[in-house]
Design a protein around this motif. Structure first.
Motif, PDB file in Angstrom:
ATOM      1  N   ALA A  76      -4.754  -7.974  -2.961  1.00 43.80           N
ATOM      2  CA  ALA A  76      -5.771  -7.421  -3.869  1.00 43.80           C
ATOM      3  C   ALA A  76      -7.150  -7.991  -3.561  1.00 43.80           C
ATOM      4  N   VAL A  77      -8.142  -7.206  -3.882  1.00 46.37           N
ATOM      5  CA  VAL A  77      -9.521  -7.647  -3.664  1.00 46.37           C
ATOM      6  C   VAL A  77      -9.995  -8.322  -4.947  1.00 46.37           C
ATOM      7  N   GLU A  78     -10.678  -9.415  -4.802  1.00 47.14           N
ATOM      8  CA  GLU A  78     -11.192 -10.110  -5.992  1.00 47.14           C
ATOM      9  C   GLU A  78     -12.219  -9.233  -6.687  1.00 47.14           C
TER      10      GLU A  78
ATOM     11  N   THR B 206     -11.298  -1.184  -1.233  1.00 47.69           N
ATOM     12  CA  THR B 206     -10.132  -0.925  -2.084  1.00 47.69           C
ATOM     13  C   THR B 206      -8.875  -1.206  -1.280  1.00 47.69           C
ATOM     14  N   THR B 207      -7.740  -1.010  -1.921  1.00 47.26           N
ATOM     15  CA  THR B 207      -6.457  -1.160  -1.233  1.00 47.26           C
ATOM     16  C   THR B 207      -5.727   0.174  -1.317  1.00 47.26           C
ATOM     17  N   ILE B 208      -4.751   0.321  -0.443  1.00 52.24           N
ATOM     18  CA  ILE B 208      -3.974   1.556  -0.438  1.00 52.24           C
ATOM     19  C   ILE B 208      -3.283   1.747  -1.787  1.00 52.24           C
ATOM     20  N   SER B 209      -2.683   0.662  -2.312  1.00 48.67           N
ATOM     21  CA  SER B 209      -1.922   0.809  -3.561  1.00 48.67           C
ATOM     22  C   SER B 209      -2.842   1.179  -4.720  1.00 48.67           C
TER      23      SER B 209
ATOM     24  N   PRO C 243       3.498  -2.277  -7.869  1.00 50.19           N
ATOM     25  CA  PRO C 243       3.266  -2.580  -6.456  1.00 50.19           C
ATOM     26  C   PRO C 243       4.038  -1.606  -5.577  1.00 50.19           C
ATOM     27  N   LEU C 244       3.508  -1.366  -4.391  1.00 49.18           N
ATOM     28  CA  LEU C 244       4.152  -0.382  -3.516  1.00 49.18           C
ATOM     29  C   LEU C 244       5.224  -0.995  -2.632  1.00 49.18           C
ATOM     30  N   THR C 245       5.244  -2.307  -2.572  1.00 47.48           N
ATOM     31  CA  THR C 245       6.270  -2.980  -1.773  1.00 47.48           C
ATOM     32  C   THR C 245       6.921  -4.049  -2.647  1.00 47.48           C
ATOM     33  N   GLY C 246       8.003  -4.605  -2.142  1.00 46.42           N
ATOM     34  CA  GLY C 246       8.673  -5.665  -2.880  1.00 46.42           C
ATOM     35  C   GLY C 246       9.718  -5.110  -3.827  1.00 46.42           C
TER      36      GLY C 246
END
Lengths: 216, 213
Positions: B2-4, B19-22, B160-163
């Motif tokens: 994640a971005v702060e 940004t992030t993909i998720s 979350p998209l993973t885990g």
């Protein structure tokens, strides 16, 4: 609208062979009903609908009643010879009154609705017992509105209406075997967690605990 | 990763969008959750009111109610589920494409409500399918349904998209089909799907146990 006694007299005049009797209602409403003999019920129903004086052309409601068999304990005075002297002795006699299923119909007249409205004309029919002889004649050929309600009685009470055009279960699914509105219906043990079980629910909870062995 | 948030704002001031993909993915998902056009009882009337002009569920991205499960993402169980209807509800849920969500609306849908001890009513739809948000009420107000919808959106946003916590549609091993109960001679068979609903132990002492088997 005529009283139940007057209607009974009219039926007896028109159809003397039909077995109709008055079932009195002792409550203040005094809503007496007419008990029809299933063999002549269709003829009586057609008469009630077609007679110009009565013209009971609207069946507003049809429902069922379950009367389970019950054991009646009665004290009977019997004369007996005790020690050579005839005395009156009280004896307790137990007898089993057979149960039966009942279909109840409420009739009104649309044609004469503008006169006084004094409640429905109530018809009753009784089956022979609650197990194998549960056939009654369907009154759907006379009052079309009874169709779904007779299906409901068939579904929930198990009365088989002969002459019904489409007698299937209507509320429960087709594979269902029980009749849930009968007094001796036992529902499946699917009790689930209750935060504060009490009375009937507590009994079911304890029963479920005994059946499944789940301790809580 | 994640971005702060502070760094993101600072970069944004410089004209850089990070940004992030998720984040993008979940933002898109949560703002176009289309419910299925499907009502069971009186709660459905409140659900209809929620979609109409005064409450306007469309503001939250639940734009259109789809009449087909193939095009819907959200199933709002609005009302009493009878045992006759329960297999059809599970079948409709199975027909929906992943990702799919369920809101159980009202006392009947979450527990059987006033009909709980009856012979013909299911004691909560979560016996057979997983429910994301429960709304109590009889029936719940439209505001409650909107709140449930916003709760669901927050849950989608946080996925979350993973885990291990990733949504079912991103997990190849996850169970997608839920067994449809059969209508048996006396009751639904099986009466409950144990994989979805581990039954809390019944309490006979009057105190809630609060534990699952």
């Amino acid at each position: 609208m005529k009283s139940a006694e007057e209607i009974l007299a009219a039926i007896k005049t028109a159809l003397p062979e039909a077995g109709v009797e008055l079932v009195p209602n002792p409550s203040p409403s005094a809503q007496h009903s007419l008990r029809l003999d299933p063999a002549h019920a269709l003829a009586v129903a057609s008469f009630l609908r077609n007679d110009p004086e009565l013209a009971l052309d609207y069946c507003s409601n049809a429902t069922g009643v379950d009367w389970p068999g019950k054991e009646i304990t009665e004290k009977v005075k019997v004369t007996k010879v005790v020690d050579g002297v005839e005395t009156i002795v009280e004896e307790t006699v137990k007898r089993v009154q057979a149960g039966y299923l009942e279909a109840v119909y409420h009739l009104y007249s649309m044609k004469h609705a503008h006169r006084e409205i004094a409640g429905p004309v109530v018809l009753r029919m009784r089956t022979v017992n609650r197990t194998d002889q549960v056939e009654l004649p369907s009154l759907t050929p006379v009052w079309r509105s009874a169709e779904f309600q007779e299906r409901e009685i068939f579904d929930l009470f198990g009365i088989v209406f002969t002459g019904h055009p489409d007698l299937r279960r209507i509320l429960m699914w087709d594979g269902f075997e029980d009749h849930p509105m009968r007094r001796d219906y036992v529902d499946p043990d699917d009790f689930e967690y209750e935060p504060t079980p009490h009375d009937e629910v507590l009994k079911r909870a304890e029963q479920h605990k005994a059946n499944t062995g789940v301790t809580a | 990763m994640a971005v702060e948030p502070d760094l993101k704002i600072e970069l944004g001031k410089q004209g850089v969008f990070v940004t992030t993909i998720s984040e993008i993915y979940n933002w898109g998902r949560k703002n176009s959750v289309w419910p299925m056009q499907f009502g069971l009882a009186c709660c459905a009337i409140e659900m209809i009111a929620t979609t109409m002009a005064r409450y306007d569920l469309a503001r939250f991205g639940a734009e259109v109610f789809r009449p087909s499960p193939r095009q819907a993402d959200l199933m709002i169980i609005s009302g009493t589920i009878t045992k006759k209807m329960a297999p059809q509800v599970v079948r409709l849920y199975n027909q929906m494409a992943e990702p799919k969500y369920v809101i159980a609306m009202g006392a009947c849908a979450i527990s059987g409500g006033p009909f709980k001890q009856g012979y013909n009513v299911l004691k909560g739809i979560d016996r057979y399918i997983p429910v994301d948000v429960h709304i109590p009420g009889c029936p719940p107000r439209p505001e409650a349904l909107i709140h449930a919808f916003m709760t669901l959106q927050a849950r989608i946003d946080a996925q979350p998209l993973t885990g291990g916590d990733r949504p079912r549609h991103l997990d190849a091993d996850a169970q997608g089909l839920f067994p449809v109960p059969e209508q048996g001679a006396h009751d639904l068979e099986p009466p409950v799907n144990r994989l979805v609903w581990p039954l809390p132990a019944p309490s006979t002492s009057g105190k809630p146990t609060g534990s699952c088997e």
